[in-house]
Write a protein that holds these residues in place. Structure first.
Motif, PDB file in Angstrom:
ATOM      1  N   ALA A 493      -4.817   7.013  -7.365  1.00 46.03           N
ATOM      2  CA  ALA A 493      -4.053   7.861  -6.440  1.00 46.03           C
ATOM      3  C   ALA A 493      -4.961   8.954  -5.877  1.00 46.03           C
ATOM      4  O   ALA A 493      -5.691   9.617  -6.622  1.00 46.03           O
ATOM      5  N   PHE A 494      -4.885   9.112  -4.561  1.00 47.31           N
ATOM      6  CA  PHE A 494      -5.766  10.051  -3.858  1.00 47.31           C
ATOM      7  C   PHE A 494      -5.204  11.473  -3.868  1.00 47.31           C
ATOM      8  O   PHE A 494      -5.935  12.447  -3.770  1.00 47.31           O
ATOM      9  N   GLU A 495      -3.864  11.584  -3.953  1.00 49.58           N
ATOM     10  CA  GLU A 495      -3.265  12.921  -3.957  1.00 49.58           C
ATOM     11  C   GLU A 495      -1.979  12.927  -4.770  1.00 49.58           C
ATOM     12  O   GLU A 495      -1.418  11.878  -5.097  1.00 49.58           O
ATOM     13  N   THR A 496      -1.534  14.142  -5.097  1.00 50.78           N
ATOM     14  CA  THR A 496      -0.330  14.315  -5.917  1.00 50.78           C
ATOM     15  C   THR A 496       0.915  14.244  -5.036  1.00 50.78           C
ATOM     16  O   THR A 496       0.907  14.741  -3.906  1.00 50.78           O
ATOM     17  N   GLY A 497       1.975  13.609  -5.575  1.00 50.88           N
ATOM     18  CA  GLY A 497       3.225  13.519  -4.813  1.00 50.88           C
ATOM     19  C   GLY A 497       4.103  12.425  -5.362  1.00 50.88           C
ATOM     20  O   GLY A 497       3.987  12.038  -6.537  1.00 50.88           O
ATOM     21  N   VAL A 498       4.986  11.902  -4.495  1.00 54.09           N
ATOM     22  CA  VAL A 498       5.897  10.829  -4.886  1.00 54.09           C
ATOM     23  C   VAL A 498       5.530   9.575  -4.102  1.00 54.09           C
ATOM     24  O   VAL A 498       5.363   9.616  -2.874  1.00 54.09           O
ATOM     25  N   ALA A 499       5.356   8.452  -4.819  1.00 52.24           N
ATOM     26  CA  ALA A 499       4.951   7.198  -4.173  1.00 52.24           C
ATOM     27  C   ALA A 499       6.037   6.729  -3.202  1.00 52.24           C
ATOM     28  O   ALA A 499       7.222   6.720  -3.541  1.00 52.24           O
ATOM     29  N   SER A 500       5.620   6.361  -1.997  1.00 55.42           N
ATOM     30  CA  SER A 500       6.567   5.880  -0.978  1.00 55.42           C
ATOM     31  C   SER A 500       6.380   4.378  -0.783  1.00 55.42           C
ATOM     32  O   SER A 500       5.295   3.828  -1.045  1.00 55.42           O
ATOM     33  N   SER A 501       7.408   3.715  -0.293  1.00 52.66           N
ATOM     34  CA  SER A 501       7.310   2.270  -0.029  1.00 52.66           C
ATOM     35  C   SER A 501       6.224   1.987   0.997  1.00 52.66           C
ATOM     36  O   SER A 501       5.481   1.005   0.883  1.00 52.66           O
ATOM     37  N   TYR A 502       6.106   2.873   1.994  1.00 58.56           N
ATOM     38  CA  TYR A 502       5.112   2.692   3.048  1.00 58.56           C
ATOM     39  C   TYR A 502       3.686   2.769   2.466  1.00 58.56           C
ATOM     40  O   TYR A 502       2.837   1.921   2.737  1.00 58.56           O
ATOM     41  N   GLY A 503       3.454   3.794   1.645  1.00 54.02           N
ATOM     42  CA  GLY A 503       2.131   3.955   1.021  1.00 54.02           C
ATOM     43  C   GLY A 503       1.806   2.828   0.063  1.00 54.02           C
ATOM     44  O   GLY A 503       0.662   2.333   0.029  1.00 54.02           O
ATOM     45  N   LEU A 504       2.787   2.387  -0.709  1.00 52.62           N
ATOM     46  CA  LEU A 504       2.569   1.297  -1.658  1.00 52.62           C
ATOM     47  C   LEU A 504       2.308  -0.016  -0.936  1.00 52.62           C
ATOM     48  O   LEU A 504       1.523  -0.845  -1.395  1.00 52.62           O
ATOM     49  N   ASN A 505       2.976  -0.205   0.196  1.00 48.88           N
ATOM     50  CA  ASN A 505       2.787  -1.428   0.976  1.00 48.88           C
ATOM     51  C   ASN A 505       1.338  -1.549   1.453  1.00 48.88           C
ATOM     52  O   ASN A 505       0.745  -2.627   1.423  1.00 48.88           O
ATOM     53  N   ILE A 506       0.754  -0.420   1.879  1.00 43.83           N
ATOM     54  CA  ILE A 506      -0.649  -0.430   2.303  1.00 43.83           C
ATOM     55  C   ILE A 506      -1.555  -0.679   1.092  1.00 43.83           C
ATOM     56  O   ILE A 506      -2.497  -1.476   1.140  1.00 43.83           O
ATOM     57  N   ALA A 507      -1.225  -0.002  -0.048  1.00 38.92           N
ATOM     58  CA  ALA A 507      -2.064  -0.102  -1.255  1.00 38.92           C
ATOM     59  C   ALA A 507      -2.038  -1.490  -1.867  1.00 38.92           C
ATOM     60  O   ALA A 507      -3.045  -1.950  -2.433  1.00 38.92           O
ATOM     61  N   GLN A 508      -0.892  -2.197  -1.759  1.00 41.60           N
ATOM     62  CA  GLN A 508      -0.811  -3.496  -2.443  1.00 41.60           C
ATOM     63  C   GLN A 508      -1.717  -4.547  -1.806  1.00 41.60           C
ATOM     64  O   GLN A 508      -1.983  -5.584  -2.408  1.00 41.60           O
ATOM     65  N   GLY A 509      -2.216  -4.263  -0.578  1.00 41.46           N
ATOM     66  CA  GLY A 509      -3.203  -5.158   0.016  1.00 41.46           C
ATOM     67  C   GLY A 509      -4.535  -5.090  -0.705  1.00 41.46           C
ATOM     68  O   GLY A 509      -5.398  -5.957  -0.540  1.00 41.46           O
ATOM     69  N   ARG A 510      -4.727  -4.049  -1.519  1.00 42.92           N
ATOM     70  CA  ARG A 510      -5.993  -3.869  -2.251  1.00 42.92           C
ATOM     71  C   ARG A 510      -5.960  -4.435  -3.673  1.00 42.92           C
ATOM     72  O   ARG A 510      -6.982  -4.467  -4.339  1.00 42.92           O
ATOM     73  N   GLY A 511      -4.757  -4.787  -4.159  1.00 49.37           N
ATOM     74  CA  GLY A 511      -4.688  -5.296  -5.537  1.00 49.37           C
ATOM     75  C   GLY A 511      -3.269  -5.310  -6.088  1.00 49.37           C
ATOM     76  O   GLY A 511      -2.289  -5.327  -5.337  1.00 49.37           O
ATOM     77  N   ILE A 512      -3.160  -5.305  -7.404  1.00 52.04           N
ATOM     78  CA  ILE A 512      -1.863  -5.362  -8.096  1.00 52.04           C
ATOM     79  C   ILE A 512      -1.445  -3.941  -8.467  1.00 52.04           C
ATOM     80  O   ILE A 512      -2.225  -3.194  -9.072  1.00 52.04           O
ATOM     81  N   LEU A 513      -0.216  -3.560  -8.133  1.00 55.37           N
ATOM     82  CA  LEU A 513       0.274  -2.209  -8.404  1.00 55.37           C
ATOM     83  C   LEU A 513       0.902  -2.105  -9.785  1.00 55.37           C
ATOM     84  O   LEU A 513       1.499  -3.070 -10.289  1.00 55.37           O
ATOM     85  N   PHE A 514       0.772  -0.910 -10.405  1.00 50.97           N
ATOM     86  CA  PHE A 514       1.397  -0.632 -11.705  1.00 50.97           C
ATOM     87  C   PHE A 514       2.664   0.218 -11.554  1.00 50.97           C
ATOM     88  O   PHE A 514       3.336   0.487 -12.541  1.00 50.97           O
ATOM     89  N   ILE A 515       2.934   0.698 -10.349  1.00 45.92           N
ATOM     90  CA  ILE A 515       4.077   1.606 -10.141  1.00 45.92           C
ATOM     91  C   ILE A 515       4.934   1.119  -8.983  1.00 45.92           C
ATOM     92  O   ILE A 515       4.483   0.341  -8.140  1.00 45.92           O
ATOM     93  N   GLY A 516       6.198   1.609  -8.949  1.00 44.05           N
ATOM     94  CA  GLY A 516       7.104   1.289  -7.855  1.00 44.05           C
ATOM     95  C   GLY A 516       7.395   2.529  -7.020  1.00 44.05           C
ATOM     96  O   GLY A 516       6.888   3.623  -7.305  1.00 44.05           O
ATOM     97  N   PRO A 517       8.220   2.387  -5.946  1.00 41.82           N
ATOM     98  CA  PRO A 517       8.572   3.534  -5.108  1.00 41.82           C
ATOM     99  C   PRO A 517       9.257   4.635  -5.914  1.00 41.82           C
ATOM    100  O   PRO A 517       9.905   4.368  -6.934  1.00 41.82           O
ATOM    101  N   GLN A 518       9.095   5.863  -5.459  1.00 48.69           N
ATOM    102  CA  GLN A 518       9.699   7.060  -6.051  1.00 48.69           C
ATOM    103  C   GLN A 518       9.083   7.454  -7.396  1.00 48.69           C
ATOM    104  O   GLN A 518       9.622   8.307  -8.104  1.00 48.69           O
ATOM    105  N   THR A 519       7.959   6.839  -7.739  1.00 53.24           N
ATOM    106  CA  THR A 519       7.244   7.242  -8.962  1.00 53.24           C
ATOM    107  C   THR A 519       6.378   8.459  -8.644  1.00 53.24           C
ATOM    108  O   THR A 519       5.656   8.465  -7.653  1.00 53.24           O
TER     109      THR A 519
END
Length: 608
Positions: A493-519
């Protein structure tokens, strides 16, 4: 003089061969439960973690009455990581029932526990369990058990050990594999006939060796052990001594005395030699202590417990989310809890480090340590963990030695090639390969213990969840050289905050995620795995920019793949040396040791 009214036995076996289910049936058929009483399966596995994982972690005492004779039974763990539990409780018994799966046959832990029984010259009854399995091969397994006896150098009379064939699940045991019965009388009769009665020596001075410690909020520490000689009474004066600490000689008074009946401790006024009892009222009583007669304070020998082979640091949590979820968060509280654990967990070692906020904790394996961590988080402790490391030694010539494991793998033939390939890269040597009629192969390797760290989850993926892997400590051998570490990188994670669906959607192109939205995330927290082997910063908190122009298809629903939620063991296998696991009562997070992105890059460049 022998106590013919009494037998003391331990049930020993490899993990998941049916010890606890067998004890269940012995309790049921001895009239311990009322006819209409609702009793859960594996009633001896009383701890929450034991119920969830389906394994025995702590040895348990119980007793049944059969034909007027009392049989004290100790149900022991089957996993190698809890071998320390098995080693010490064998001092309490006069014989063992070795349970072996009718399909799997003798496994690594079978050999370990049997070796310990032979070292103490304990007679053995072999119970071939699960003979109702469709693929059961009890006759072949009898031969394999006898081969194991010979391999361990058993005396001739040990080779005459009685064999009982059982289905603990169906509740029967029989002398002859071809005859099915409707009770376990043959097993009870074999115990009465073949396990020697303990000696009483009730007129001699008291000696009671403490082999297990229990705890109760009302009475404090409870010492459990076998009376080797003499008689013990409620309220009697005694002396506490210890063979390893000759200077220790403390006057004590017996509080209350208990014997085991079924699943209960029942108060008793007096017990004679040979009995297994529980004693209260002695504050700092520990495993290995001897309660002795004040006139004859002689300490009893205690078994040498095998040394730990793996360690990791327990560190005070200093993440941005520290203190939010845990009740006990300070180094003083963590240290006190670890010291309490040392009193009953004989295979554990705790050392202080250069930092007052970190403690080096050593144990028998990843499972041994992860069970302690899981127990602590359920007690509302919050802490951080470093990557597990094996404990090296040096010989008299200054040569580096490392712990070696015997690894037994059971897999379908189609996965054999993948397993051999992966383990050979981790310095494993294939020693034996056997195929059976069911299309399964058994592979036996010798390999460094550090080669197993991080492999089990990879193994389950390679074998589609069907493979079985077991390991047992062999000893120390010269260092085998470098072993390749994790081939994947981390998504950070590059910065502190709450994970959004939009941000996770971009990140999942880089690999497998360990967290879901609103984390909730913080800078430096590991949020996924990158298969390319590089650490990549991702902004999972990024939100879509709101504009008043729309493009065709731009508002299609975002489709996120389900996140891979790591368990504590999986997290321990995943992390690298520059990462930590943050453990709280509600969360398990992985983070970089250096959270700040710029500082982390500078640190990497400095090392280069």
């Amino acid at each position: 003089m022998l106590r013919e009214d009494l037998r003391n036995i331990a049930i020993i076996a490899h993990v998941d061969h049916g010890k606890t289910t067998l004890v269940d049936q012995m309790l049921r058929q001895s009239g311990t439960f009322r006819e209409n009483q609702v009793v859960q399966d594996r009633v001896m596995d009383s701890g929450d973690l034991e119920k969830e994982r389906g394994i025995t972690i702590l040895s348990k005492n119980t007793a049944v009455i059969h034909n007027g004779k009392k049989i004290n039974i100790i149900d022991t763990p089957g996993h190698a990581d809890f071998g320390g539990e098995v080693e010490r409780v064998l001092k309490m018994v006069n014989g063992v029932v070795l349970v072996v799966d009718a399909f799997e046959g003798p496994m690594p832990q079978t050999k370990f526990v049997l070796k310990k029984a032979f070292e103490l010259n304990l007679p053995v009854i072999v119970c071939i369990n699960k003979i109702d399995r469709p693929e059961a091969r009890p006759v072949e397994v009898v031969d394999e058990v006898l081969d194991l006896f010979i391999e361990l150098g058993a005396e001739d009379e040990a080779l005459e050990a009685p064999f009982i064939f059982a289905s603990a699940k169906k509740g029967y045991a029989t002398n002859q594999v071809t005859i099915e019965k409707d009770n376990m009388d043959d097993l009870f009769d074999a115990i009465i006939e073949h396990i020697p009665a303990p000696e009483s020596n009730e007129e001699e001075p008291l000696q009671l060796l403490i082999s297990t410690i229990d705890y109760n909020d009302y009475v404090g520490r409870i010492g459990i052990g076998k009376i080797e000689r003499g008689t013990i009474k409620n309220g009697a004066e005694a002396v506490l001594v210890n063979k390893l600490h000759p200077e220790m000689k403390r006057k004590v008074k017996i509080g209350k005395l208990y014997e085991f009946i079924g699943l209960d401790k029942v108060e008793t006024n007096e017990q004679k030699g040979g009995a297994i009892v529980a004693v209260t009222g002695i504050e700092d009583i520990s495993i290995g202590d001897t309660i002795a007669d004040p006139e004859c304070p002689e300490a009893l020998d205690f078994v040498k417990i095998s040394e730990p082979t793996i360690s990791m640091n327990f560190i005070v949590n200093d993440s941005p989310f520290a203190g939010r979820e845990g009740k006990y968060v300070t180094s003083r509280q963590i240290k006190a809890r670890l010291e309490k654990e040392l009193q009953s967990n004989v295979s554990l070692r705790v050392e202080e480090t250069d930092s007052t906020d970190a403690f080096k904790v050593s144990g028998r394996g990843e499972l041994h340590l992860s069970v302690l961590v899981e127990t602590m988080r359920r007690e509302e402790y919050e802490l951080q963990l470093s990557k597990p490391q094996v404990l090296f030694k040096t010989d008299e010539n200054g040569k580096k030695l490392e712990p070696m494991e015997k690894v037994t793998v059971d897999v379908s033939e189609e996965f054999v090639g993948a397993v051999i390939d992966k383990l050979s890269r981790r310095k494993a040597e294939l020693q034996e390969m056997k195929e059976n009629s069911a299309g399964y192969s058994r592979l036996i390797f010798k390999m460094p213990a550090r080669g197993l760290i991080g492999y089990r989850s990879e193994f389950m993926t390679d074998t589609h969840g069907e493979g079985i892997i077991n390991s047992i400590f062999l000893g120390y051998e010269p260092y085998k050289g470098e072993i390749p570490t994790r081939t994947t990188g981390s998504l950070i994670a590059f910065e502190t905050g709450v994970a959004s669906s939009y941000g996770l959607n971009i990140a999942q192109g880089r690999g497998i995620l360990f967290i879901g939205p609103q984390t909730e995330v913080y800078e430096g927290m590991v949020v996924g795995e990158n298969p390319k082997g590089l650490d990549i910063e991702v902004n999972v908190t990024k939100k879509k920019q709101m504009t008043n122009t729309r493009a065709a298809g731009s508002d299609d629903a975002i489709r996120l793949s389900p996140p891979r939620i790591l368990s504590l063991e999986e997290a321990l296998e995943f992390i690298e040396d520059d990462e930590l696991i943050e453990v709280t009562p509600k969360s398990i997070r992985i983070r970089k040791k250096i959270l700040d992105t710029n500082k982390r890059y500078k640190s990497k460049n400095t090392k280069k």
